[in-house]
Design a protein around this motif. Sequence first.
Motif, PDB file in Angstrom:
ATOM      1  N   ALA A   1      -5.029  16.475  13.563  1.00  0.00           N
ATOM      2  CA  ALA A   1      -3.762  15.862  13.140  1.00  0.00           C
ATOM      3  C   ALA A   1      -3.448  14.621  13.974  1.00  0.00           C
ATOM      4  N   ALA A   2      -3.692  14.687  15.272  1.00  0.00           N
ATOM      5  CA  ALA A   2      -3.441  13.537  16.139  1.00  0.00           C
ATOM      6  C   ALA A   2      -4.375  12.370  15.800  1.00  0.00           C
ATOM      7  N   LEU A   3      -5.628  12.662  15.520  1.00  0.00           N
ATOM      8  CA  LEU A   3      -6.583  11.614  15.164  1.00  0.00           C
ATOM      9  C   LEU A   3      -6.166  10.905  13.893  1.00  0.00           C
ATOM     10  N   TRP A   4      -5.824  11.668  12.853  1.00  0.00           N
ATOM     11  CA  TRP A   4      -5.458  11.045  11.581  1.00  0.00           C
ATOM     12  C   TRP A   4      -4.129  10.302  11.681  1.00  0.00           C
ATOM     13  N   ALA A   5      -3.181  10.806  12.458  1.00  0.00           N
ATOM     14  CA  ALA A   5      -1.915  10.088  12.646  1.00  0.00           C
ATOM     15  C   ALA A   5      -2.165   8.763  13.363  1.00  0.00           C
ATOM     16  N   THR A   6      -3.029   8.777  14.356  1.00  0.00           N
ATOM     17  CA  THR A   6      -3.354   7.535  15.072  1.00  0.00           C
ATOM     18  C   THR A   6      -4.058   6.555  14.141  1.00  0.00           C
ATOM     19  N   LEU A   7      -4.993   7.033  13.344  1.00  0.00           N
ATOM     20  CA  LEU A   7      -5.693   6.140  12.416  1.00  0.00           C
ATOM     21  C   LEU A   7      -4.737   5.539  11.394  1.00  0.00           C
ATOM     22  N   ARG A   8      -3.807   6.340  10.890  1.00  0.00           N
ATOM     23  CA  ARG A   8      -2.833   5.788   9.930  1.00  0.00           C
ATOM     24  C   ARG A   8      -1.966   4.717  10.580  1.00  0.00           C
ATOM     25  N   ARG A   9      -1.564   4.947  11.830  1.00  0.00           N
ATOM     26  CA  ARG A   9      -0.732   3.958  12.523  1.00  0.00           C
ATOM     27  C   ARG A   9      -1.489   2.680  12.831  1.00  0.00           C
ATOM     28  N   LEU A  10      -2.780   2.783  13.082  1.00  0.00           N
ATOM     29  CA  LEU A  10      -3.572   1.599  13.394  1.00  0.00           C
ATOM     30  C   LEU A  10      -4.007   0.840  12.151  1.00  0.00           C
ATOM     31  N   VAL A  11      -4.301   1.553  11.087  1.00  0.00           N
ATOM     32  CA  VAL A  11      -4.849   0.914   9.896  1.00  0.00           C
ATOM     33  C   VAL A  11      -3.761   0.217   9.085  1.00  0.00           C
ATOM     34  N   ARG A  12      -2.590   0.785   8.983  1.00  0.00           N
ATOM     35  CA  ARG A  12      -1.530   0.195   8.167  1.00  0.00           C
ATOM     36  C   ARG A  12      -1.184  -1.235   8.586  1.00  0.00           C
ATOM     37  N   PRO A  13      -0.939  -1.515   9.871  1.00  0.00           N
ATOM     38  CA  PRO A  13      -0.655  -2.905  10.242  1.00  0.00           C
ATOM     39  C   PRO A  13      -1.840  -3.830  10.001  1.00  0.00           C
ATOM     40  N   LEU A  14      -3.051  -3.338  10.161  1.00  0.00           N
ATOM     41  CA  LEU A  14      -4.220  -4.178   9.916  1.00  0.00           C
ATOM     42  C   LEU A  14      -4.354  -4.538   8.448  1.00  0.00           C
ATOM     43  N   VAL A  15      -4.004  -3.605   7.566  1.00  0.00           N
ATOM     44  CA  VAL A  15      -4.074  -3.876   6.134  1.00  0.00           C
ATOM     45  C   VAL A  15      -3.031  -4.923   5.754  1.00  0.00           C
ATOM     46  N   LEU A  16      -1.852  -4.854   6.374  1.00  0.00           N
ATOM     47  CA  LEU A  16      -0.812  -5.830   6.063  1.00  0.00           C
ATOM     48  C   LEU A  16      -1.160  -7.214   6.585  1.00  0.00           C
ATOM     49  N   LEU A  17      -1.896  -7.308   7.688  1.00  0.00           N
ATOM     50  CA  LEU A  17      -2.280  -8.598   8.252  1.00  0.00           C
ATOM     51  C   LEU A  17      -3.509  -9.190   7.577  1.00  0.00           C
ATOM     52  N   TRP A  18      -4.267  -8.369   6.909  1.00  0.00           N
ATOM     53  CA  TRP A  18      -5.493  -8.832   6.280  1.00  0.00           C
ATOM     54  C   TRP A  18      -5.159  -9.780   5.132  1.00  0.00           C
ATOM     55  N   PRO A  19      -5.758 -10.975   5.084  1.00  0.00           N
ATOM     56  CA  PRO A  19      -5.427 -11.909   4.012  1.00  0.00           C
ATOM     57  C   PRO A  19      -5.926 -11.398   2.667  1.00  0.00           C
ATOM     58  N   PRO A  20      -5.160 -11.666   1.614  1.00  0.00           N
ATOM     59  CA  PRO A  20      -5.608 -11.210   0.294  1.00  0.00           C
ATOM     60  C   PRO A  20      -6.842 -12.006  -0.129  1.00  0.00           C
ATOM     61  N   PRO A  21      -7.713 -11.412  -0.904  1.00  0.00           N
ATOM     62  CA  PRO A  21      -8.920 -12.125  -1.318  1.00  0.00           C
ATOM     63  C   PRO A  21      -8.572 -13.272  -2.262  1.00  0.00           C
ATOM     64  N   LEU A  22      -9.276 -14.366  -2.083  1.00  0.00           N
ATOM     65  CA  LEU A  22      -9.075 -15.517  -2.948  1.00  0.00           C
ATOM     66  C   LEU A  22      -9.825 -15.308  -4.255  1.00  0.00           C
ATOM     67  N   PRO A  23      -9.256 -15.822  -5.360  1.00  0.00           N
ATOM     68  CA  PRO A  23      -9.987 -15.693  -6.628  1.00  0.00           C
ATOM     69  C   PRO A  23     -11.267 -16.528  -6.571  1.00  0.00           C
ATOM     70  N   LEU A  24     -12.300 -16.039  -7.222  1.00  0.00           N
ATOM     71  CA  LEU A  24     -13.582 -16.721  -7.183  1.00  0.00           C
ATOM     72  C   LEU A  24     -13.568 -18.023  -7.979  1.00  0.00           C
ATOM     73  N   ALA A  25     -12.974 -18.023  -9.141  1.00  0.00           N
ATOM     74  CA  ALA A  25     -12.938 -19.231  -9.970  1.00  0.00           C
ATOM     75  C   ALA A  25     -11.482 -19.624 -10.201  1.00  0.00           C
ATOM     76  N   ARG A  26     -11.202 -20.871  -9.937  1.00  0.00           N
ATOM     77  CA  ARG A  26      -9.839 -21.372 -10.189  1.00  0.00           C
ATOM     78  C   ARG A  26      -9.815 -22.077 -11.536  1.00  0.00           C
ATOM     79  N   PRO A  27      -8.724 -21.920 -12.277  1.00  0.00           N
ATOM     80  CA  PRO A  27      -8.658 -22.626 -13.565  1.00  0.00           C
ATOM     81  C   PRO A  27      -8.548 -24.136 -13.330  1.00  0.00           C
ATOM     82  N   ALA A  28      -9.182 -24.881 -14.216  1.00  0.00           N
ATOM     83  CA  ALA A  28      -9.142 -26.349 -14.105  1.00  0.00           C
ATOM     84  C   ALA A  28      -7.742 -26.859 -14.415  1.00  0.00           C
ATOM     85  N   ALA A  29      -7.311 -27.874 -13.680  1.00  0.00           N
ATOM     86  CA  ALA A  29      -5.990 -28.465 -13.898  1.00  0.00           C
ATOM     87  C   ALA A  29      -6.009 -29.318 -15.158  1.00  0.00           C
ATOM     88  N   THR A  30      -4.886 -29.347 -15.878  1.00  0.00           N
ATOM     89  CA  THR A  30      -4.765 -30.139 -17.092  1.00  0.00           C
ATOM     90  C   THR A  30      -4.471 -31.584 -16.708  1.00  0.00           C
TER      91      THR A  30
END
Length: 179
Positions: free
Chosen positions: A123-152
């Motif tokens: 229980a202590a291990l999983w509680a520690t992992l949840r506390r450590l992983v949650r802030p890292l997920v929030l700080l992780w940048p979202p993935p950029l789209p691979l193809a951007r639509p062309a501008a008109t």
Amino acid sequence: MRAELPLRLARTAAFAAVCVTLAALAHAVSGGSTPAPWVAALGLGAVFAPALALGGRERSTATINVALVCAQLGLHELFGGDDGTGYVAAHLHGRGFGNDVGMLLAHLTATALTGWWLARGEAALWATLRRLVRPLVLLWPPPLPLARPAATVVVRARDVPPDPALRHSVARRGPPLPA
């Protein structure tokens, strides 16, 4: 949250080491012989395989205690069958659980205490992992789209493609009408 392979291996190794150490100590303290190193290694492997299968996610106290009792029963028979000749045979040591109530009580008491200890650590291990992983997920940048639509490209105002949201709106330019 699921456990990846390095975490699974570490948790499984800890569980198997606790099981084998507990069984070997229980046999030594209760008057039996300590198992040969190769028998202890065999027991470690026998506990490691099913524990690795169960180590994919957090387990409850009841699940940990049931797994620990099953491991202790198997290790008791394995360690009790080692007569020093190098051959391991279950139930030939003459001191099965039915014949030796003290051994049974020693195994069950040690198993209950160790199961509680392992469950609190789990229980202590999983509680520690949840506390450590949650802030890292929030700080992780979202993935950029691979193809951007062309501008008109706009050359004249009438070449601008109409926005579907503004299709029914009216544009009135100029000064306000007199009231």
